[in-house]
Write a protein that holds these residues in place. Structure first.
Motif, short mmCIF file in Angstrom:
data_model
loop_
_atom_site.label_atom_id
_atom_site.label_comp_id
_atom_site.label_asym_id
_atom_site.label_seq_id
_atom_site.Cartn_x
_atom_site.Cartn_y
_atom_site.Cartn_z
N LEU A 1 -12.57 2.07 -1.68
CA LEU A 1 -11.69 2.34 -0.56
C LEU A 1 -10.65 3.39 -0.93
N PRO A 2 -10.40 4.36 -0.07
CA PRO A 2 -9.34 5.33 -0.33
C PRO A 2 -7.97 4.71 -0.12
N VAL A 3 -6.96 5.35 -0.72
CA VAL A 3 -5.59 4.84 -0.58
C VAL A 3 -5.19 4.79 0.88
N SER A 4 -5.68 5.73 1.69
CA SER A 4 -5.29 5.78 3.09
C SER A 4 -5.70 4.53 3.84
N ALA A 5 -6.62 3.73 3.27
CA ALA A 5 -7.04 2.51 3.95
C ALA A 5 -6.09 1.37 3.69
N GLN A 6 -5.08 1.59 2.82
CA GLN A 6 -4.15 0.54 2.49
C GLN A 6 -2.84 0.76 3.23
N THR A 7 -2.05 -0.29 3.35
CA THR A 7 -0.80 -0.23 4.08
C THR A 7 0.38 -0.18 3.12
N ALA A 8 1.27 0.75 3.29
CA ALA A 8 2.49 0.78 2.49
C ALA A 8 3.35 -0.39 2.88
N THR A 9 3.83 -1.15 1.90
CA THR A 9 4.54 -2.39 2.19
C THR A 9 6.04 -2.28 2.06
N GLY A 10 6.51 -1.24 1.36
CA GLY A 10 7.94 -1.15 1.13
C GLY A 10 8.41 -2.00 -0.03
N ASP A 11 7.50 -2.67 -0.75
CA ASP A 11 7.89 -3.47 -1.89
C ASP A 11 8.39 -2.56 -3.00
N ALA A 12 9.01 -3.17 -4.01
CA ALA A 12 9.51 -2.40 -5.16
C ALA A 12 8.37 -1.62 -5.78
N GLY A 13 8.59 -0.34 -6.00
CA GLY A 13 7.57 0.50 -6.59
C GLY A 13 6.65 1.14 -5.58
N THR A 14 6.77 0.78 -4.30
CA THR A 14 5.94 1.34 -3.24
C THR A 14 6.84 2.06 -2.24
N PRO A 15 6.58 3.33 -1.96
CA PRO A 15 7.44 4.06 -1.01
C PRO A 15 7.46 3.39 0.35
N ASP A 16 8.59 3.43 0.97
CA ASP A 16 8.72 2.93 2.33
C ASP A 16 7.87 3.80 3.25
N ALA A 17 7.03 3.15 4.05
CA ALA A 17 6.10 3.89 4.92
C ALA A 17 6.85 4.84 5.86
N SER A 18 8.08 4.48 6.20
CA SER A 18 8.82 5.32 7.14
C SER A 18 9.19 6.66 6.53
N LYS A 19 9.18 6.73 5.19
CA LYS A 19 9.53 7.97 4.51
C LYS A 19 8.32 8.87 4.27
N LEU A 20 7.13 8.39 4.56
CA LEU A 20 5.93 9.17 4.33
C LEU A 20 5.64 10.05 5.53
N GLU A 21 5.17 11.25 5.26
CA GLU A 21 4.86 12.15 6.37
C GLU A 21 3.62 11.70 7.12
N GLY A 22 2.73 10.99 6.44
CA GLY A 22 1.51 10.52 7.09
C GLY A 22 0.50 10.10 6.05
N ALA A 23 -0.50 9.38 6.48
CA ALA A 23 -1.53 8.93 5.55
C ALA A 23 -2.27 10.14 4.99
N PHE A 24 -2.57 10.06 3.71
CA PHE A 24 -3.30 11.16 3.06
C PHE A 24 -4.69 11.26 3.67
N PRO A 25 -5.09 12.43 4.14
CA PRO A 25 -6.34 12.53 4.90
C PRO A 25 -7.61 12.60 4.07
N GLY A 26 -7.48 12.92 2.78
CA GLY A 26 -8.67 13.11 1.97
C GLY A 26 -8.94 11.95 1.03
N ARG A 27 -9.83 12.22 0.09
CA ARG A 27 -10.16 11.21 -0.91
C ARG A 27 -9.08 11.21 -1.98
N ALA A 28 -8.62 10.01 -2.35
CA ALA A 28 -7.54 9.89 -3.33
C ALA A 28 -7.99 10.44 -4.68
N TYR A 29 -7.07 11.17 -5.33
CA TYR A 29 -7.38 11.74 -6.64
C TYR A 29 -7.46 10.66 -7.71
N SER A 30 -6.58 9.68 -7.67
CA SER A 30 -6.52 8.64 -8.70
C SER A 30 -7.77 7.76 -8.65
#
Length: 649
Positions: A20-49
């Motif tokens: 599954l690509p990262v874009s299929a996951q939901t940003a939770t805002g937990d410690a160590g995870t960016p707040d979804a409201s600060k993201l410009e949008g879901a990454f459209p391609g295949r995750a590099y990692s």
């Protein structure tokens, strides 16, 4: 409460979530995870990692599912003075004082442990050791007490077990379910496990050993493992073998397991004891020892409750036997074939095929053709069966089967068991083994679920890592991956699973990889063992060397056998070097003799280079001259749970 539907989907879920690509996951805002409201949008391609979105087990967890403490009547009589709490403390990597007063510590902590004290006579030994008046008032109890006080605990232990098995144990000093002593002892066992359990770091399972010994001493033991905590386990007392409160018959144990789950809503499983001491009754094919048929009901029930088998342990290895597999040069390994559990009845060749895992796998295919169900479609684990409270089975750190066999200058020359039938010397006792589980988390739930889906392997004490996948799309380049599990779960099924038919005309492919124990020996080779039933209904087997060290120079001979890897062991010094072998091996192998109409199983066997066996370490430490017959070199190994090919219906 069985979770067949849930477990059946687990492998598929792992295959899907692995990619599954990262874009299929939901940003939770937990410690160590960016707040979804600060993201410009879901990454459209295949995750590099390549690690993002990974949702499959990424490291093996090592443990022991079969350890006894002072609570077991035979262990206590033989000198064990460690409690279940002590056993868990030691397994976590802490240094403790063994029953003989020696300091001991593991090289590395275990990840999980089942203290599996005997359910029969639970609570008896603490009362005997304390010299309670009722114990000493009985002549037999007084005899055992005096032997223990005189330092002859091993003699007392043998007599206690012999009398219990023969039904001559004094009734007035038995500890039976329902008695205060039995109840309080079970509560102690459960509390020790719950107190030691540390989810995410160390898993302490509640468990016990149901110790069926069919007269005159054939081993039918099972270890019972609870997924649950004490709030479930305390609702029902363990099952025993003593009639009328219990039974020696596994069919009755399975009924008890069903009743436990119905009453509590909990989950348990049984692990059959290494069958090499059963004298031909562990894996029946026509009728079980009680004369009842091995029918569809038997096959379904056994398969339901016993997803795992203890393939290797202190009392010998149970993978294969040289009489049954004469073309397998590695079949004669830590072989115990002199008799039954108490060496009261001799072994005969006709018993062997009903005692060893490879034969059970083959006979299971026959039974599946006949009954529609395979009762012997089990995963494999190793464990210790140590009666010391110490899961210490490294060759250089071996603390014996019982406390009277803890390190001393005498143990390489003492008899372990001696009867009119045979003598087994203490040096014949194996320093083995460990259970390895591919679980997503170090928790009771995750490890238990991995055990139920059979994603397990056994080792003889080494902590090598083994991956084994079967499918139809693996390619040679997949063996170049540094993430073989990602490829394996995406393209195939893992150890313990069924492989369904592939494209017409194709043969199954297998991705197998092994990594040496980080502080252990290099690897000699990986083999894939195939078993099947031919068109005439006869069972067949073949051992394939699929990858080995120094492949450029170690070419197979005219019989297809790969030459030995060599031997760097310095026996007097009890040392070896890793100048031979490889730290890792990986390959993709295609079955060259595949017939899509025939059921088959495949499992991986990984073998290390020769290393010193524990008596060599004893000889170097104590300055001993060992008898010529003492084995001082070993090639440790691991066995992956099979993958079963199931033809289309």
């Amino acid at each position: 409460m069985r979770r067949a539907a849930k477990l059946a989907g687990t492998a598929l879920a792992l295959i899907l979530t692995a990619s599954l690509p990262v874009s299929a996951q939901t940003a939770t805002g937990d410690a160590g995870t960016p707040d979804a409201s600060k993201l410009e949008g879901a990454f459209p391609g295949r995750a590099y990692s390549p690690y993002a979105g990974r949702n499959f087990p990424d490291r093996p967890l090592f443990g022991d599912t079969h350890l006894h403490t002072e609570i077991s009547m035979d262990a206590g009589a033989a000198g064990a003075r460690l409690s279940p709490a002590d056993a868990y403390h030691f397994a976590k990597g802490n240094e403790i004082t063994a029953s003989t007063g020696q300091q001991v510590r593991l090289s590395r902590a275990l990840d999980f442990l089942v203290v599996a004290d005997h359910s029969d006579n639970m609570g008896f030994f603490p009362k005997l050791l304390a010299g309670e008046p009722a114990m000493l008032a009985n002549p037999t109890g007084r005899k055992w007490y005096d032997l223990i006080q005189a330092g002859k605990g091993a003699e007392a232990a043998i007599d206690i077990v012999t009398q219990f098995s023969a039904g001559t144990f004094p009734e007035e000093i038995l500890s039976l379910p329902g008695s205060p002593a039995y109840k309080s002892t079970w509560e102690q066992i459960v509390k020790s496990a719950d107190d030691a359990n540390d989810p995410g770091t160390f898993t302490a399972f509640i468990g016990y050993e149901w110790t069926s010994q069919v007269p005159p001493g054939s081993n039918m033991h099972r270890n019972i493992v609870y997924r649950d905590g004490g709030d479930f386990a305390l609702q029902v007392l363990p099952y025993v073998t003593l009639a009328p409160l219990g039974s020696n018959n596994p069919r009755d144990l399975w009924k008890w397991m069903e009743a436990y789950e119905e009453k509590t809503g909990g989950d348990i499983l049984a692990i059959a004891h290494n069958g090499n001491l059963s004298n031909g009754i562990m894996f029946p094919v026509v009728e079980s020892y009680d004369g009842q048929p091995v029918d569809e009901a038997y096959a379904q029930t056994r398969a339901k409750w016993e997803p795992l088998y203890e393939i290797t342990q202190i009392k010998g290895d149970g993978e294969a036997h040289p009489f049954l597999s004469p073309n397998d040069e590695f079949a004669d390994f830590e072989t115990w074939d002199k008799g039954n559990l108490n060496v009261s009845a001799p072994k005969s060749d006709d018993m062997l095929q009903y005692e060893y895992a490879r034969e059970a796998f083959k006979n299971g295919l026959v039974l599946q053709e006949k009954l529609g169900v395979n009762p012997y479609k089990f995963g494999v684990i190793g464990s210790t069966d140590a009666h010391t409270g110490l899961a210490a089975v490294e060759e250089e750190n071996f603390f014996g089967k019982v406390s009277s066999m803890e390190p001393s200058p005498e143990r390489t020359s003492n008899p372990f068991m001696k009867t009119d039938v045979a003598t087994i010397m203490e040096w014949e006792v194996a320093a083995a083994g460990l259970a390895a589980v591919w679980a997503t988390d170090n928790t009771r739930e995750a490890i238990f679920d991995a055990m139920e889906r059979r994603e397990t392997y056994a080792t003889t004490g080494t902590r090598m890592a083994i991956r084994f996948f079967g499918g139809w799309e693996f390619e040679e380049d997949d063996a170049l991956s540094r993430l073989p599990a990602h490829v394996g779960y995406t393209k195939g099924v893992p150890m313990g699973a069924d492989l369904l038919p592939g494209p017409e005309g194709d043969a199954p492919t297998f991705l197998v990889a092994a990594l040496k124990d980080p502080i252990g020996a290099n690897l000699d080779r990986i083999q894939i063992v195939k078993g099947w039933v031919d068109a005439q209904g006869a069972t067949q087997e073949k051992v394939h060397d699929v990858v080995w060290s120094d492949m450029d120079t170690r070419q197979p001979d005219s019989d297809g056998k790969v030459p030995t890897v060599g031997n760097t062991v310095n026996v007097p010094a009890a040392t070896f070097t890793n100048e031979i072998g490889e730290p890792e091996l990986i390959t993709v192998w295609t079955d060259p003799d595949f017939d899509p109409d025939l059921r088959a199983f495949y499992y991986a066997r990984v073998i290390e280079i020769p290393t010193p066996r524990w008596p060599a370490y004893d000889a170097a430490f104590y300055g001993l001259d060992l008898a010529d017959e003492v084995r001082v070199v070993i090639q440790e190994r691991g066995y992956a749970a099979p993958i079963w090919y199931e033809p289309g219906q």
